[in-house]
Design a protein around this motif. Sequence first.
Motif, PDB file in Angstrom:
ATOM      1  N   VAL A   1       0.990  -1.178  -0.079  1.00 40.22           N
ATOM      2  CA  VAL A   1       0.019  -0.208   0.091  1.00 40.22           C
ATOM      3  C   VAL A   1       0.895   1.247   0.079  1.00 40.22           C
ATOM      4  CG1 VAL A   1      -1.530   1.412   1.350  1.00 40.22           C
ATOM      5  CG2 VAL A   1      -2.047  -1.167   1.103  1.00 40.22           C
ATOM      6  N   ASP A   2       1.833   1.191   0.886  1.00 39.19           N
ATOM      7  CA  ASP A   2       2.908   2.565   1.234  1.00 39.19           C
ATOM      8  C   ASP A   2       3.722   2.675  -0.268  1.00 39.19           C
ATOM      9  OD1 ASP A   2       4.117   4.608   2.862  1.00 39.19           O
ATOM     10  OD2 ASP A   2       5.846   3.113   2.367  1.00 39.19           O
ATOM     11  N   TYR A   3       4.129   1.545  -0.797  1.00 37.42           N
ATOM     12  CA  TYR A   3       4.692   1.601  -1.864  1.00 37.42           C
ATOM     13  C   TYR A   3       4.060   2.182  -3.105  1.00 37.42           C
ATOM     14  CZ  TYR A   3       7.686  -0.162  -6.130  1.00 37.42           C
ATOM     15  OH  TYR A   3       8.422  -0.006  -7.290  1.00 37.42           O
ATOM     16  N   PHE A   4       2.997   1.648  -3.509  1.00 32.80           N
ATOM     17  CA  PHE A   4       2.134   1.771  -4.518  1.00 32.80           C
ATOM     18  C   PHE A   4       1.642   3.497  -4.721  1.00 32.80           C
ATOM     19  CE2 PHE A   4       2.112  -2.597  -5.626  1.00 32.80           C
ATOM     20  CZ  PHE A   4       2.807  -2.616  -6.769  1.00 32.80           C
ATOM     21  N   THR A   5       1.278   3.807  -3.185  1.00 31.69           N
ATOM     22  CA  THR A   5       0.827   5.073  -3.019  1.00 31.69           C
ATOM     23  C   THR A   5       1.687   6.197  -3.209  1.00 31.69           C
ATOM     24  OG1 THR A   5      -0.842   4.370  -1.017  1.00 31.69           O
ATOM     25  CG2 THR A   5      -0.123   6.815  -1.157  1.00 31.69           C
TER      26      THR A   5
ATOM     27  N   ASP B   1       1.883   8.932  -6.427  1.00 39.36           N
ATOM     28  CA  ASP B   1       2.241  10.187  -6.281  1.00 39.36           C
ATOM     29  C   ASP B   1       3.485  10.983  -6.996  1.00 39.36           C
ATOM     30  OD1 ASP B   1      -0.168  10.300  -4.977  1.00 39.36           O
ATOM     31  OD2 ASP B   1       0.665  10.049  -2.780  1.00 39.36           O
ATOM     32  N   SER B   2       4.406   9.909  -7.038  1.00 36.12           N
ATOM     33  CA  SER B   2       5.773  10.704  -7.224  1.00 36.12           C
ATOM     34  C   SER B   2       6.164  10.361  -8.810  1.00 36.12           C
ATOM     35  CB  SER B   2       6.822  10.256  -6.324  1.00 36.12           C
ATOM     36  OG  SER B   2       7.144   8.886  -6.630  1.00 36.12           O
ATOM     37  N   ARG B   3       5.506   9.567  -9.328  1.00 33.99           N
ATOM     38  CA  ARG B   3       6.145   9.452 -10.962  1.00 33.99           C
ATOM     39  C   ARG B   3       5.005   8.874 -11.769  1.00 33.99           C
ATOM     40  NH1 ARG B   3       9.514   3.512 -10.626  1.00 33.99           N
ATOM     41  NH2 ARG B   3       7.870   2.580  -9.452  1.00 33.99           N
ATOM     42  N   LYS B   4       5.298   9.339 -13.132  1.00 33.92           N
ATOM     43  CA  LYS B   4       4.595   8.965 -14.157  1.00 33.92           C
ATOM     44  C   LYS B   4       4.445   7.512 -14.436  1.00 33.92           C
ATOM     45  CE  LYS B   4       5.431  13.313 -16.386  1.00 33.92           C
ATOM     46  NZ  LYS B   4       6.164  13.941 -17.310  1.00 33.92           N
ATOM     47  N   ALA B   5       3.300   6.856 -14.997  1.00 40.20           N
ATOM     48  CA  ALA B   5       3.489   5.336 -15.457  1.00 40.20           C
ATOM     49  C   ALA B   5       4.321   5.129 -16.744  1.00 40.20           C
ATOM     50  CB  ALA B   5       2.154   5.142 -16.008  1.00 40.20           C
ATOM     51  N   LYS B   6       5.291   4.243 -16.359  1.00 41.37           N
ATOM     52  CA  LYS B   6       6.212   3.843 -17.397  1.00 41.37           C
ATOM     53  C   LYS B   6       5.782   3.233 -18.313  1.00 41.37           C
ATOM     54  CE  LYS B   6      10.136   3.684 -14.292  1.00 41.37           C
ATOM     55  NZ  LYS B   6      11.121   2.617 -13.644  1.00 41.37           N
TER      56      LYS B   6
END
Length: 366
Positions: free
Chosen positions: A33-37, A41-46
Amino acid sequence: MNFEIPDGLGDMLRDFTVAVLRERPRDLNDFAVDYFTKSRDSRKAKKIPMYIIVDDDTDAGEPDCDNFKPRTQKQNKFGRRHSVSAERYNPEDDSDDDGEQRIIHPKTDEQRERLLEAVCGILLFKSLEHEQMQEVIDAMFETRVDPGEHVIEQGDDGDNFYVIDKGIFDVTVKTEQGLTRIHRFEDKGSFGELALMYNMPRSATVTALTHGTLWAMDRTSFRRIILKSAFKKRQRYEKLLQNVHLLESLDNYERMNLADALVSRYYDDGQTIIVEGDVADGMYFVEQGNTRVTITKAGKEVEVSRLSPGEYFGEMALVENKPRSATVYSIGKVKVAFLERDSFERLLGPCLDIMKRKISKYEKSS
């Protein structure tokens, strides 16, 4: 019902797996949960090529390609091994001197050239060093398939990763509505990595539509080379980035993502790394060796500074969106960690104000 694998899924799951192997969280659900949140919030989808679509393969232990014997269409080319999904691999526990011998399948020079051409564009191998790429080529064996043959089958355990040399292959999944084709490979691509990386059964079936040739790598070699190299690369670059003053404002998660985005580049003595006036494609962190920086004054090239390991260059043109303001040469053999423009814009947002202040001070003193 049509099923399409979303762009970026394979890349996202790979990054998450490496993070889990490194952090070894007590509660995997909370960690996820923490990782994907933070990721949201911090990067665009690759975006990743379609060839990282299908999950893993299902072939047996260590087939001998020299003594390969064709099987009937109802049989898979390799015997299926059962109950392998319980295996776990932690690269941190895998020492370099554990005495385990590398698997090497002999190849002709022509085969090695074909294989290198087939794997060089695959995302999974992009960050491998030269020695690791040679391990990949050594560990892979050639196998041929006939029309109608199932290379991997949905629901089976995964034993091999495959790279396509030539041939046309359909990827299908069984649903309540029947069999659905989700992708077609034509003379290039790879499949079978997801089952090996995530201990999952095959999520799709890959069937040869024509006579074809594949390069296969067993699960043990795949995990030791790919997962361990990703782990070691992150460790090495995190250590490098910890000594870069510019990046002090990044938290551990942001620094970890930055380490994953770096790619090694090598230069011999006197080679030009960037050229004054060129369009900027990224920035560089000096990993090994030294460089000299020159600018043009009154029509002459003048050396203005030298950079050593832990220092960086190339960020000014990216921040100001201008051509390169200097030329950088290698002194002796040099190894740099390169961060491409897209990754720079995505990952170094917290550092942009510091960069701008530094550039302002530089311009006032020059």
